[in-house]
Enzyme design. Structure first.
Site, PDB file in Angstrom:
ATOM      1  N   ASP A  60      39.957  67.826   6.166  1.00  0.00           N
ATOM      2  CA  ASP A  60      39.310  66.670   6.419  1.00  0.00           C
ATOM      3  C   ASP A  60      40.064  65.597   7.168  1.00  0.00           C
ATOM      4  O   ASP A  60      41.158  65.266   6.628  1.00  0.00           O
ATOM      5  CB  ASP A  60      38.619  66.004   5.325  1.00  0.00           C
ATOM      6  CG  ASP A  60      37.792  64.760   5.255  1.00  0.00           C
ATOM      7  OD1 ASP A  60      37.714  64.155   6.425  1.00  0.00           O
ATOM      8  OD2 ASP A  60      37.167  64.421   4.364  1.00  0.00           O
ATOM      9  N   TYR A 153      31.159  52.639  16.765  1.00  0.00           N
ATOM     10  CA  TYR A 153      31.698  54.047  17.435  1.00  0.00           C
ATOM     11  C   TYR A 153      32.225  53.615  18.685  1.00  0.00           C
ATOM     12  O   TYR A 153      33.557  54.129  18.972  1.00  0.00           O
ATOM     13  CB  TYR A 153      30.338  54.728  17.805  1.00  0.00           C
ATOM     14  CG  TYR A 153      30.428  56.086  18.416  1.00  0.00           C
ATOM     15  CD1 TYR A 153      31.062  57.382  17.799  1.00  0.00           C
ATOM     16  CD2 TYR A 153      30.427  56.294  20.024  1.00  0.00           C
ATOM     17  CE1 TYR A 153      31.351  58.460  18.377  1.00  0.00           C
ATOM     18  CE2 TYR A 153      30.655  57.450  20.406  1.00  0.00           C
ATOM     19  CZ  TYR A 153      31.179  58.429  19.788  1.00  0.00           C
ATOM     20  OH  TYR A 153      31.483  59.686  20.189  1.00  0.00           O
ATOM     21  N   THR A 188      25.064  69.025  22.264  1.00  0.00           N
ATOM     22  CA  THR A 188      25.759  69.563  20.970  1.00  0.00           C
ATOM     23  C   THR A 188      24.708  68.976  19.774  1.00  0.00           C
ATOM     24  O   THR A 188      23.990  68.251  19.843  1.00  0.00           O
ATOM     25  CB  THR A 188      27.129  68.697  20.486  1.00  0.00           C
ATOM     26  OG1 THR A 188      26.791  67.341  20.607  1.00  0.00           O
ATOM     27  CG2 THR A 188      28.037  69.164  21.783  1.00  0.00           C
TER      28      THR A 188
END
Length: 255
Positions: A60, A153, A188
């Site tokens: 992770d 983002y 995706t």
């Protein structure tokens, strides 16, 4: 001779999408590839039938100890690392007035701090600049321009570009280059989640949502994962030694 014959590449977020395409492209061009991700099952499915070219290791990127252990295992079991691709990422959207601290921290944690962790331990794994190496981050066109409803983002992906540019200058006299690849909207699972989110928050159909996202690309289509993978391969192949500190946009002219 294959482009990266004999090299050892580590790719984060390799369980699906762009990361999986990059891993498979490296393997097809002769590299040994350690694929990292949080979902071991997805990594094992990808590795099945790869003739031992793909080596799955759970990790992770938001957990530095987990990532450190993954790089140590990669080096111990697959040999000296040459190429590191910081691909792991996530995207959520909300109008800025509804962007709370938790969402902000999540987006920076996965996309920016995760890249920092990957580069930090990746640089050590490739020899700290004493030998040939490649550090590549998968950013986004959101790292080069703004988009509505994804302020956190965009901030994180702009940060990834800045991090790579700064590190490239630090390492410019070494044999390690540092670059980013910035895809536009790419076909995706992440794209499908974006479509579902648009449908949920608007009156658009899924088809209209996909059409609106594809319109960001002047070519009028989505980027394919293998197109991003080929750009990554180019940054690792012959003739790439002077390419560092760059942001390669794979977006059909969107940036």
């Amino acid at each position: 001779m294959a482009l990266v014959e004999g090299r050892h590449a580590v790719v984060t977020g390799a369980g699906s999408g762009i990361g999986a395409a990059i891993a498979e492209a490296f393997a097809a061009e002769g590299a040994r590839v350690t694929i990292l991700g949080r979902r071991l099952e997805a990594l094992e499915r990808l590795a099945a039938g790869s003739a031992d070219r793909l080596f799955p290791v759970p990790a992770d990127v938001t957990d530095e100890d987990s990532l450190r252990a993954a790089f140590e295992r990669a080096g111990r079991e697959r040999g000296q690392v040459d190429i590191v691709v910081a691909n792991a990422g996530a995207a959520t959207s909300a109008p800025f007035r509804r962007l709370d601290t938790a969402m902000w921290a999540e987006m920076l944690g996965v996309n920016l701090t995760g890249c920092y962790h990957t580069f930090r331990h990746g640089l050590a794994a490739v020899g700290g600049g004493a030998r040939w190496g490649r550090l590549i981050a998968i950013s986004s066109t959101a790292g080069l321009k703004g988009y509505p409803y994804v302020a956190a983002y965009c901030a994180a992906k702009h940060g990834v570009v800045g991090l790579a540019r700064a590190l490239a200058v630090e390492l410019a006299r070494s044999a390690v280059t540092v670059n980013t690849v910035c895809p536009g909207f790419t076909e995706t699972p992440l794209l499908e989640r974006s479509v579902r989110n648009i449908v949920r928050q608007s009156e658009m159909s899924a088809e209209d949502a996909r059409r609106s996202l594809a319109a960001d690309n002047p070519m009028g289509r989505f980027i394919q994962p293998d197109e991003v993978a080929r750009a990554v391969l180019w940054l690792c192949g012959p003739g790439s030694d002077a390419i560092t500190g760059q942001s390669v946009s794979v977006s059909g002219g969107a940036t």
